[in-house]
Design a protein around this motif. Structure first.
Motif, short mmCIF file in Angstrom:
data_model
loop_
_atom_site.label_atom_id
_atom_site.label_comp_id
_atom_site.label_asym_id
_atom_site.label_seq_id
_atom_site.Cartn_x
_atom_site.Cartn_y
_atom_site.Cartn_z
N VAL A 89 0.85 -1.19 0.00
CA VAL A 89 0.00 0.00 0.00
C VAL A 89 0.89 1.24 0.00
N ILE A 90 0.65 2.13 -0.97
CA ILE A 90 1.40 3.39 -1.06
C ILE A 90 0.51 4.46 -0.43
N ILE A 91 1.03 5.13 0.58
CA ILE A 91 0.25 6.12 1.32
C ILE A 91 0.76 7.52 1.00
N ASN A 92 -0.17 8.40 0.65
CA ASN A 92 0.15 9.81 0.37
C ASN A 92 -0.72 10.68 1.26
N ALA A 93 -0.13 11.70 1.88
CA ALA A 93 -0.90 12.67 2.65
C ALA A 93 -0.96 13.96 1.84
N TRP A 94 -2.14 14.56 1.78
CA TRP A 94 -2.37 15.79 1.03
C TRP A 94 -2.88 16.85 2.00
N ILE A 95 -2.09 17.90 2.22
CA ILE A 95 -2.44 18.96 3.16
C ILE A 95 -2.36 20.28 2.41
N GLY A 96 -3.42 21.09 2.50
CA GLY A 96 -3.37 22.35 1.77
C GLY A 96 -4.45 23.33 2.18
N PRO A 97 -4.32 24.57 1.70
CA PRO A 97 -5.30 25.60 2.02
C PRO A 97 -6.55 25.49 1.16
N LYS A 98 -7.51 26.30 1.48
CA LYS A 98 -8.74 26.39 0.69
C LYS A 98 -8.38 26.70 -0.76
N ASN A 99 -9.12 26.11 -1.69
CA ASN A 99 -8.98 26.29 -3.14
C ASN A 99 -7.75 25.63 -3.74
N THR A 100 -7.11 24.74 -3.00
CA THR A 100 -6.05 23.94 -3.60
C THR A 100 -6.69 23.03 -4.64
N VAL A 101 -6.14 23.01 -5.85
CA VAL A 101 -6.72 22.24 -6.95
C VAL A 101 -5.78 21.14 -7.39
N THR A 102 -6.33 19.96 -7.58
CA THR A 102 -5.64 18.87 -8.25
C THR A 102 -6.30 18.74 -9.61
N PRO A 103 -5.56 19.00 -10.70
CA PRO A 103 -6.17 18.97 -12.03
C PRO A 103 -6.75 17.60 -12.37
N LEU A 104 -7.62 17.58 -13.34
CA LEU A 104 -8.23 16.34 -13.81
C LEU A 104 -7.12 15.40 -14.31
N HIS A 105 -7.05 14.23 -13.71
CA HIS A 105 -6.01 13.26 -14.03
C HIS A 105 -6.48 11.87 -13.64
N TYR A 106 -5.68 10.85 -13.95
CA TYR A 106 -5.95 9.50 -13.46
C TYR A 106 -4.68 8.92 -12.88
N ASP A 107 -4.87 7.92 -12.03
CA ASP A 107 -3.77 7.15 -11.45
C ASP A 107 -3.91 5.71 -11.93
N THR A 108 -2.83 4.98 -11.91
CA THR A 108 -2.87 3.59 -12.39
C THR A 108 -3.14 2.60 -11.26
N PHE A 109 -3.30 3.09 -10.05
CA PHE A 109 -3.57 2.23 -8.89
C PHE A 109 -5.04 2.33 -8.47
N HIS A 110 -5.51 1.33 -7.72
CA HIS A 110 -6.74 1.49 -6.97
C HIS A 110 -6.44 2.57 -5.93
N ASN A 111 -7.42 3.40 -5.61
CA ASN A 111 -7.18 4.50 -4.67
C ASN A 111 -8.33 4.55 -3.67
N LEU A 112 -8.00 4.39 -2.40
CA LEU A 112 -8.95 4.70 -1.33
C LEU A 112 -8.56 6.07 -0.83
N PHE A 113 -9.43 7.04 -1.07
CA PHE A 113 -9.15 8.43 -0.75
C PHE A 113 -9.95 8.80 0.50
N CYS A 114 -9.24 9.12 1.57
CA CYS A 114 -9.88 9.41 2.86
C CYS A 114 -9.78 10.89 3.16
N GLN A 115 -10.91 11.52 3.40
CA GLN A 115 -10.93 12.92 3.79
C GLN A 115 -10.82 12.97 5.32
N VAL A 116 -9.72 13.50 5.82
CA VAL A 116 -9.44 13.52 7.26
C VAL A 116 -9.99 14.78 7.91
#
Length: 144
Positions: free
Chosen positions: A33-60
């Motif tokens: 399992v590859i774990i990534n943490a994403w921390i950012g301010p309001k209006n941080t944008v991740t552009p439209l894209h895809y990943d090659t893995f299954h992704n369980l995305f947890c909003q903390v």
């Protein structure tokens, strides 16, 4: 150590078939399992894209707006040239598309949602996704 990896990350579709639909005997390893943490301010944008893995995305913490689209529509999201490092990324601003330049984009059947703290979203491999923080936000992706 502040969170547990969900059991979903340890399932394997091939093993699932082989084990006659008994997930409990089809466990993987925590190293898979590859774990990534994403921390950012309001209006941080991740552009439209895809990943090659299954992704369980947890909003903390905080809230995120998400747009999802099946890989079946890949040609209509105007991805960058396959020979570039951005080949998994759309050239289109998913929230404010230039429809004169990207006319096919407006008719795509996106799914949209807002993730709240504690929400878990499954994103299949190669599904297109766009994210924007609606507040200061912390999220964790678990790729498997």
């Amino acid at each position: 150590n502040d969170f547990n990896i969900p059991d979903y990350c340890y399932t394997d579709a091939k093993c699932f078939e082989r084990c006659k639909n008994k997930f409990n005997s089809c466990c993987g390893n925590v190293e898979d399992v590859i774990i990534n943490a994403w921390i950012g301010p309001k209006n941080t944008v991740t552009p439209l894209h895809y990943d090659t893995f299954h992704n369980l995305f947890c909003q903390v913490a905080g809230y995120k707006y998400v747009k999802l689209l099946s890989h079946k529509f890949s040609s209509q999201v105007y991805p960058y040239d396959p020979s570039t490092m951005l080949s998994n990324t759309s050239q289109v601003d998913a929230e404010f598309p230039n429809l004169e330049k990207h006319s096919e984009f407006c008719s795509l059947p996106f799914l949209e949602c807002i993730l709240s703290p504690g929400d878990l979203l499954y994103i299949p491999p190669k599904y297109w996704h766009y994210l924007r923080s609606l507040s200061v936000s912390t999220s964790i992706s678990m790729w498997f």
